[in-house]
Design a protein around this motif. Structure first.
Motif, PDB file in Angstrom:
ATOM      1  N   ASP A 160       0.819  -1.217   0.000  1.00 45.13           N
ATOM      2  CA  ASP A 160       0.000   0.000   0.000  1.00 45.13           C
ATOM      3  C   ASP A 160       0.850   1.264   0.000  1.00 45.13           C
ATOM      4  N   LYS A 161       1.925   1.238   0.777  1.00 50.80           N
ATOM      5  CA  LYS A 161       2.810   2.408   0.860  1.00 50.80           C
ATOM      6  C   LYS A 161       3.534   2.620  -0.464  1.00 50.80           C
ATOM      7  N   MET A 162       4.042   1.548  -1.059  1.00 49.52           N
ATOM      8  CA  MET A 162       4.728   1.675  -2.352  1.00 49.52           C
ATOM      9  C   MET A 162       3.766   2.175  -3.419  1.00 49.52           C
ATOM     10  N   ASN A 163       2.555   1.650  -3.403  1.00 50.94           N
ATOM     11  CA  ASN A 163       1.534   2.065  -4.369  1.00 50.94           C
ATOM     12  C   ASN A 163       1.251   3.555  -4.243  1.00 50.94           C
ATOM     13  N   LYS A 178      -5.788   3.045  -7.605  1.00 49.84           N
ATOM     14  CA  LYS A 178      -7.004   2.422  -7.072  1.00 49.84           C
ATOM     15  C   LYS A 178      -7.135   0.978  -7.553  1.00 49.84           C
ATOM     16  N   ARG A 179      -6.747   0.747  -8.821  1.00 48.58           N
ATOM     17  CA  ARG A 179      -6.840  -0.611  -9.361  1.00 48.58           C
ATOM     18  C   ARG A 179      -5.888  -1.542  -8.621  1.00 48.58           C
ATOM     19  N   ILE A 180      -4.685  -1.069  -8.320  1.00 52.21           N
ATOM     20  CA  ILE A 180      -3.716  -1.885  -7.594  1.00 52.21           C
ATOM     21  C   ILE A 180      -4.224  -2.174  -6.184  1.00 52.21           C
ATOM     22  N   THR A 181      -4.855  -1.191  -5.568  1.00 50.65           N
ATOM     23  CA  THR A 181      -5.442  -1.397  -4.239  1.00 50.65           C
ATOM     24  C   THR A 181      -6.493  -2.502  -4.285  1.00 50.65           C
ATOM     25  N   ALA A 182      -7.313  -2.498  -5.323  1.00 51.91           N
ATOM     26  CA  ALA A 182      -8.347  -3.524  -5.480  1.00 51.91           C
ATOM     27  C   ALA A 182      -7.722  -4.905  -5.673  1.00 51.91           C
ATOM     28  N   LEU A 183      -6.654  -4.973  -6.459  1.00 54.41           N
ATOM     29  CA  LEU A 183      -5.968  -6.247  -6.675  1.00 54.41           C
ATOM     30  C   LEU A 183      -5.329  -6.743  -5.381  1.00 54.41           C
ATOM     31  N   ALA A 184      -4.780  -5.809  -4.617  1.00 54.90           N
ATOM     32  CA  ALA A 184      -4.160  -6.178  -3.334  1.00 54.90           C
ATOM     33  C   ALA A 184      -5.204  -6.728  -2.366  1.00 54.90           C
ATOM     34  N   ASP A 185      -6.415  -6.197  -2.420  1.00 57.74           N
ATOM     35  CA  ASP A 185      -7.492  -6.697  -1.559  1.00 57.74           C
ATOM     36  C   ASP A 185      -7.817  -8.160  -1.878  1.00 57.74           C
ATOM     37  N   ILE A 186      -7.801  -8.495  -3.159  1.00 57.99           N
ATOM     38  CA  ILE A 186      -8.043  -9.886  -3.559  1.00 57.99           C
ATOM     39  C   ILE A 186      -6.929 -10.776  -3.013  1.00 57.99           C
ATOM     40  N   ARG A 187      -5.691 -10.326  -3.171  1.00 58.05           N
ATOM     41  CA  ARG A 187      -4.546 -11.088  -2.657  1.00 58.05           C
ATOM     42  C   ARG A 187      -4.655 -11.290  -1.145  1.00 58.05           C
ATOM     43  N   ASN A 188      -5.029 -10.238  -0.425  1.00 55.85           N
ATOM     44  CA  ASN A 188      -5.126 -10.314   1.030  1.00 55.85           C
ATOM     45  C   ASN A 188      -6.224 -11.289   1.476  1.00 55.85           C
ATOM     46  N   SER A 189      -7.346 -11.253   0.772  1.00 54.82           N
ATOM     47  CA  SER A 189      -8.438 -12.184   1.101  1.00 54.82           C
ATOM     48  C   SER A 189      -7.995 -13.623   0.887  1.00 54.82           C
ATOM     49  N   ALA A 190      -7.259 -13.845  -0.200  1.00 53.64           N
ATOM     50  CA  ALA A 190      -6.765 -15.193  -0.494  1.00 53.64           C
ATOM     51  C   ALA A 190      -5.763 -15.647   0.558  1.00 53.64           C
ATOM     52  N   ALA A 191      -4.859 -14.744   0.931  1.00 58.15           N
ATOM     53  CA  ALA A 191      -3.811 -15.087   1.892  1.00 58.15           C
ATOM     54  C   ALA A 191      -4.377 -15.362   3.283  1.00 58.15           C
ATOM     55  N   HIS A 192      -5.528 -14.765   3.591  1.00 64.50           N
ATOM     56  CA  HIS A 192      -6.132 -14.935   4.911  1.00 64.50           C
ATOM     57  C   HIS A 192      -7.241 -15.981   4.913  1.00 64.50           C
ATOM     58  N   GLY A 193      -7.289 -16.801   3.858  1.00 64.78           N
ATOM     59  CA  GLY A 193      -8.241 -17.899   3.812  1.00 64.78           C
ATOM     60  C   GLY A 193      -9.691 -17.470   3.713  1.00 64.78           C
ATOM     61  N   LYS A 194      -9.962 -16.453   2.900  1.00 63.28           N
ATOM     62  CA  LYS A 194     -11.331 -15.970   2.727  1.00 63.28           C
ATOM     63  C   LYS A 194     -11.726 -16.011   1.239  1.00 63.28           C
ATOM     64  N   PRO A 195     -11.783 -17.210   0.651  1.00 58.73           N
ATOM     65  CA  PRO A 195     -12.073 -17.331  -0.774  1.00 58.73           C
ATOM     66  C   PRO A 195     -13.479 -16.874  -1.148  1.00 58.73           C
ATOM     67  N   GLU A 196     -14.371 -16.786  -0.156  1.00 54.89           N
ATOM     68  CA  GLU A 196     -15.735 -16.362  -0.445  1.00 54.89           C
ATOM     69  C   GLU A 196     -15.807 -14.869  -0.792  1.00 54.89           C
ATOM     70  N   GLU A 197     -14.725 -14.150  -0.536  1.00 57.13           N
ATOM     71  CA  GLU A 197     -14.734 -12.700  -0.773  1.00 57.13           C
ATOM     72  C   GLU A 197     -14.351 -12.320  -2.208  1.00 57.13           C
ATOM     73  N   PHE A 198     -14.002 -13.314  -3.017  1.00 63.24           N
ATOM     74  CA  PHE A 198     -13.661 -13.017  -4.413  1.00 63.24           C
ATOM     75  C   PHE A 198     -14.022 -14.218  -5.289  1.00 63.24           C
ATOM     76  N   SER A 199     -14.164 -13.961  -6.583  1.00 60.18           N
ATOM     77  CA  SER A 199     -14.592 -14.993  -7.526  1.00 60.18           C
ATOM     78  C   SER A 199     -13.467 -15.418  -8.452  1.00 60.18           C
ATOM     79  N   ASP A 200     -13.707 -16.472  -9.207  1.00 60.14           N
ATOM     80  CA  ASP A 200     -12.740 -16.899 -10.220  1.00 60.14           C
ATOM     81  C   ASP A 200     -12.495 -15.770 -11.222  1.00 60.14           C
ATOM     82  N   ASN A 201     -13.563 -15.066 -11.574  1.00 64.60           N
ATOM     83  CA  ASN A 201     -13.439 -13.971 -12.534  1.00 64.60           C
ATOM     84  C   ASN A 201     -12.578 -12.842 -11.979  1.00 64.60           C
ATOM     85  N   ASP A 202     -12.659 -12.600 -10.666  1.00 62.37           N
ATOM     86  CA  ASP A 202     -11.811 -11.586 -10.034  1.00 62.37           C
ATOM     87  C   ASP A 202     -10.337 -11.944 -10.203  1.00 62.37           C
TER      88      ASP A 202
END
Length: 219
Positions: A160-163, A178-202
């Motif tokens: 986030d700081k580098m962005n 903003k787009r990078i922030t959105a992508l980072a949110d997907i990565r964070n959800s995946a890393a924290h075991g929350k696959p329900e927060e994003f889709s295959d299309n995401d």
């Protein structure tokens, strides 16, 4: 990625031949016989070529600057005259790119690594491993931001700081931030075991957008 950009040069080079095939002569009441070509095809090629030159050479490169000069039609010149000049600059850029004069060895190696990792992410996603694919794509993105910070003498740290620092420095705009922030949110959800927060299309869009970011900013 390197191969994709090289292939793109080849595709646009082939389009040159198609445009040249439309070249002809036309009578003009003011200037007599003049050279003409399919202006729509030429314009489409010019826009795609400029985008490729930005990706491989950069906005400040001599190749891009000369291409911009070449596209201008001055005095009694025609679009055909402009096209011939743009063609010459394009071929020079293609030759320099293919022979390794536009990118450092480090960047070439890094690009191949990134390309391989994004392909791995796509394969994982296709096999049903959505979180793993998102994590890998996120690692590629964060590494790319770190490299971009190093290239521009900015401190490295959390994504986030580098962005934020890269956007403030004008390396890319707020929309990209903003787009990078959105992508980072997907990565964070995946890393924290929350696959329900994003889709295959995401994840598909994440891989695609990360690849486009690399092409635009690190090639």
């Amino acid at each position: 990625m390197i191969k994709k950009l090289s292939d793109r040069y080849e595709q646009l080079f082939e389009e040159i031949k198609e445009i040249e095939a439309t070249h002809g002569k036309q009578n003009s009441q003011l200037f007599g016989t003049i050279d003409v070509l399919d202006n729509d095809k030429a314009l489409t090629w010019k826009v795609k070529s400029k985008n490729l030159l930005v990706a491989t050479c950069g906005l400040e490169s001599q190749h891009y600057q000369e291409f911009v000069k070449a596209e201008k039609v001055n005095g009694y010149q025609t679009q055909w005259d402009s096209f011939k000049r743009m063609k010459s600059v394009f071929i020079a850029a293609m030759d320099d790119y293919k022979n390794g004069y536009l990118t450092s060895i480090k960047n070439l190696i890094q690009a191949d690594v990134f390309d391989s990792e994004l392909e791995q992410a796509q394969e994982l996603l296709s096999s049903g491993y959505k979180p793993a694919a998102a994590v890998i794509a996120g690692v590629v993105l964060e590494t790319a931001l770190r490299d971009l910070c190093n290239q521009n003498s900015l401190p490295t740290g959390k994504l986030d700081k580098m962005n934020s620092d890269l956007a403030k420095a004008g390396i890319y705009n707020k929309l990209q931030q903003k787009r990078i922030t959105a992508l980072a949110d997907i990565r964070n959800s995946a890393a924290h075991g929350k696959p329900e927060e994003f889709s295959d299309n995401d994840v598909t869009m994440m891989i695609r957008d990360t690849e486009q970011f690399l092409i635009t900013h690190l090639s």
